[in-house]
Design a protein around this motif. Structure first.
Motif, PDB file in Angstrom:
ATOM      1  N   UNK A 185       0.896  -1.158   0.000  1.00 34.32           N
ATOM      2  CA  UNK A 185       0.000   0.000   0.000  1.00 34.32           C
ATOM      3  C   UNK A 185       0.930   1.202   0.000  1.00 34.32           C
ATOM      4  N   UNK A 186       0.696   2.135  -0.901  1.00 34.39           N
ATOM      5  CA  UNK A 186       1.489   3.368  -0.936  1.00 34.39           C
ATOM      6  C   UNK A 186       0.539   4.532  -0.688  1.00 34.39           C
ATOM      7  N   UNK A 187       0.861   5.305   0.335  1.00 38.26           N
ATOM      8  CA  UNK A 187       0.067   6.457   0.741  1.00 38.26           C
ATOM      9  C   UNK A 187       0.757   7.740   0.291  1.00 38.26           C
ATOM     10  N   UNK A 188       0.039   8.575  -0.459  1.00 35.90           N
ATOM     11  CA  UNK A 188       0.569   9.888  -0.817  1.00 35.90           C
ATOM     12  C   UNK A 188       0.332  10.237  -2.265  1.00 35.90           C
ATOM     13  N   UNK A 189       0.481  11.515  -2.550  1.00 34.51           N
ATOM     14  CA  UNK A 189       0.205  12.024  -3.891  1.00 34.51           C
ATOM     15  C   UNK A 189       1.452  12.090  -4.767  1.00 34.51           C
ATOM     16  N   UNK A 190       2.322  13.055  -4.528  1.00 32.50           N
ATOM     17  CA  UNK A 190       3.529  13.240  -5.326  1.00 32.50           C
ATOM     18  C   UNK A 190       3.214  13.069  -6.815  1.00 32.50           C
ATOM     19  N   UNK A 191       2.545  14.069  -7.358  1.00 36.18           N
ATOM     20  CA  UNK A 191       2.006  14.019  -8.725  1.00 36.18           C
ATOM     21  C   UNK A 191       3.029  13.570  -9.761  1.00 36.18           C
ATOM     22  N   UNK A 192       4.276  13.959  -9.593  1.00 35.97           N
ATOM     23  CA  UNK A 192       5.308  13.611 -10.572  1.00 35.97           C
ATOM     24  C   UNK A 192       5.441  12.100 -10.736  1.00 35.97           C
ATOM     25  N   UNK A 193       5.209  11.344  -9.659  1.00 35.34           N
ATOM     26  CA  UNK A 193       5.398   9.897  -9.725  1.00 35.34           C
ATOM     27  C   UNK A 193       4.084   9.130  -9.867  1.00 35.34           C
ATOM     28  N   UNK A 194       2.963   9.827  -9.954  1.00 33.66           N
ATOM     29  CA  UNK A 194       1.684   9.122 -10.050  1.00 33.66           C
ATOM     30  C   UNK A 194       1.623   8.203 -11.269  1.00 33.66           C
ATOM     31  N   UNK A 195       2.012   8.631 -12.467  1.00 33.71           N
ATOM     32  CA  UNK A 195       1.959   7.702 -13.611  1.00 33.71           C
ATOM     33  C   UNK A 195       2.793   6.435 -13.385  1.00 33.71           C
ATOM     34  N   UNK A 196       3.953   6.569 -12.777  1.00 32.45           N
ATOM     35  CA  UNK A 196       4.809   5.414 -12.499  1.00 32.45           C
ATOM     36  C   UNK A 196       4.096   4.468 -11.536  1.00 32.45           C
ATOM     37  N   UNK A 197       3.497   5.012 -10.480  1.00 34.50           N
ATOM     38  CA  UNK A 197       2.808   4.175  -9.494  1.00 34.50           C
ATOM     39  C   UNK A 197       1.564   3.530 -10.084  1.00 34.50           C
ATOM     40  N   UNK A 198       0.836   4.257 -10.926  1.00 34.02           N
ATOM     41  CA  UNK A 198      -0.366   3.699 -11.554  1.00 34.02           C
ATOM     42  C   UNK A 198      -0.030   2.526 -12.470  1.00 34.02           C
ATOM     43  N   UNK A 199       1.149   2.538 -13.064  1.00 33.12           N
ATOM     44  CA  UNK A 199       1.557   1.439 -13.949  1.00 33.12           C
ATOM     45  C   UNK A 199       1.771   0.135 -13.181  1.00 33.12           C
ATOM     46  N   UNK A 200       2.013   0.231 -11.881  1.00 33.53           N
ATOM     47  CA  UNK A 200       2.275  -0.957 -11.067  1.00 33.53           C
ATOM     48  C   UNK A 200       1.090  -1.396 -10.218  1.00 33.53           C
ATOM     49  N   UNK A 201       0.170  -0.504  -9.920  1.00 33.64           N
ATOM     50  CA  UNK A 201      -0.878  -0.838  -8.947  1.00 33.64           C
ATOM     51  C   UNK A 201      -2.041  -1.580  -9.596  1.00 33.64           C
ATOM     52  N   UNK A 202      -2.854  -2.219  -8.750  1.00 34.66           N
ATOM     53  CA  UNK A 202      -4.079  -2.840  -9.251  1.00 34.66           C
ATOM     54  C   UNK A 202      -5.321  -2.145  -8.694  1.00 34.66           C
TER      55      UNK A 202
END
Length: 165
Positions: free
Chosen positions: A63-80
């Motif tokens: 579970x990753x908590x937080x926004x950090x808009x710059x890394x959102x696309x990277x995190x979305x590529x890994x999450x379900x």
């Protein structure tokens, strides 16, 4: 649900929800604020942050908590799964005001005042940050099948957790 993001305006209750989600699911929890900020209120380098984040993303469960808009696309590529706490501005401002002066596991220091720049960030969030966040979530759902749960009230958080028990 093995790789989960919890995002939304500061003060919405992301960290509290993420902790409760961790307790229900047993998934390891990581706070982006703890990766970025040092206890002396400085930050790590962008490169160090990205390396640490990538190491987490490559794990099987989190579970990753937080926004950090710059890394959102990277995190979305890994999450379900994404829990998007889309709360009214007033609720978010009250959430930040409530936590002033209290130690939390998601920050390396205790806030003693509500910084005016941070207050303005929250006030501007619905028009400045939210549209890009919503667009990124819609894209991730369409392209990668990411399950997006948009929650609009604190009561919905408890219902969501109750459904998992």
């Amino acid at each position: 649900m093995r790789r989960v993001l919890v995002i939304g305006c500061p003060g919405a209750g992301k960290s509290t929800f993420a902790r409760k989600l961790r307790d229900v699911t047993g998934l390891p929890l990581y706070y982006l604020d703890m990766l970025w900020h040092k206890p002396d209120r400085t930050t790590v380098t962008r490169e160090e942050f990205d390396i640490r984040l990538q190491m987490i993303l490559e794990q099987d469960e989190w579970i990753i908590d937080g926004n950090f808009a710059r890394t959102l696309p990277m995190r979305l590529a890994y999450c379900d799964t994404v829990f998007f706490l889309d709360f009214p501005t007033g609720v978010c401002l009250e959430g930040v005001e409530r936590r002033i002066g209290t130690k939390h596991e998601d920050m390396p220091w205790v806030e003693h005042e509500f910084d005016e720049e941070f207050r303005q960030y929250i006030i501007d969030f619905p028009t400045e940050r939210r549209p890009q966040m919503v667009a990124a979530l819609e894209d991730a759902a369409a392209r990668h099948g990411v399950r997006v749960r948009t929650l609009h009230a604190r009561a919905e958080l408890e219902t969501e957790l109750g459904d998992m028990r």
